[in-house]
Enzyme design. Sequence first.
Site: not given
Ligand code: PPE
Length: 304
Positions: A157
Amino acid sequence: MDATEYIWMDGDLVPWDEAQVHVLSHGLHYGTGAFEGIRAYKTETGTEVFRLTDHIDRLARSAKALGIPFEYTVPELVEVCKEVMRVNGLQSGYIRPVTFYGTGSIGLNPAAANVHMIIAAWEWGAYLGEEGVKNGIRVAVSSWRRIESNASMPDAKGTGGYINSVLAKTAALKAGYDEAILLNQAGLVAEGSGENMFIVRKGIVHTPPNSAGALDGITRDSVYTLLAEDGYTIKETAITRTDLYYADEVFLTGTAAEVTPVREVDDRPVGDGKPGPVTKRAQELFMGTVTGKLDLHPEWLEYI
Ligand code: PPE
């Protein structure tokens, strides 16, 4: 976004407006940082931060993968997140830790730059809208491909990697859709711009593996586990664009997005165009778990 009172920055709680960095910060120029997004929920027995330790673990992993020095232990930062919730008087909300290179060097080698760690928290409602959570959103496959693991790291991330998501998201919104779906270079489904993806076909649930270019999502893992324990057959498999069109149900998962149904892909209705039974069950299980109404995985709830 509504400001809260304090942001934790490099060891101190500072007033929201004073949490600032220099314009020559390395992270600002080159995207050399790592971050997290974490949600806290109000339950009957207090406020819990959902899978907080797992999120901070992932932050440490992302920093390691990106080569950013990580000066804190996971338990230390877990405690700071809880503290930031408490000092801001938040009973629920979204927590955003970010670590990034500051000043000390310009040019690509960040070795001489100092490293910052900040943790902020604020109230954040439905990421893709209340209406989206209830009735589903409209998505389109993006013309932007997901960043590849031979050029960058889709499963870390890192802040810089998010230009990929921003390009896809803004293009989708401009074209009148709610969210973008990114394919990888091989044409297989990776994920949404800020969410992981699930499809349901003939009662079987499928989600792409990390190797397809997806982030190792914590909501994805939670929903996967909850559905499997509820008796569903669920598989990590390659998903093609056509699979999206043939799916009976499609939904997205993420900390911000929680479980959001998809009612249309590329102007084709998903199933009958309404959230289906598996999607609704996933929402029920996930929201029940995070709010403590269902006592399925108490170890995921870290009370402040
Ligand atoms: N893929 C991506 C690219 C992503 O950014 C997130 C979270 C996920 C999958 C899901 O991961 P998880 O939160 O561990 O279930 N995206 C974060 C950021 C969003 C933003 O706009 O900033 C979030 O959901 O917190």
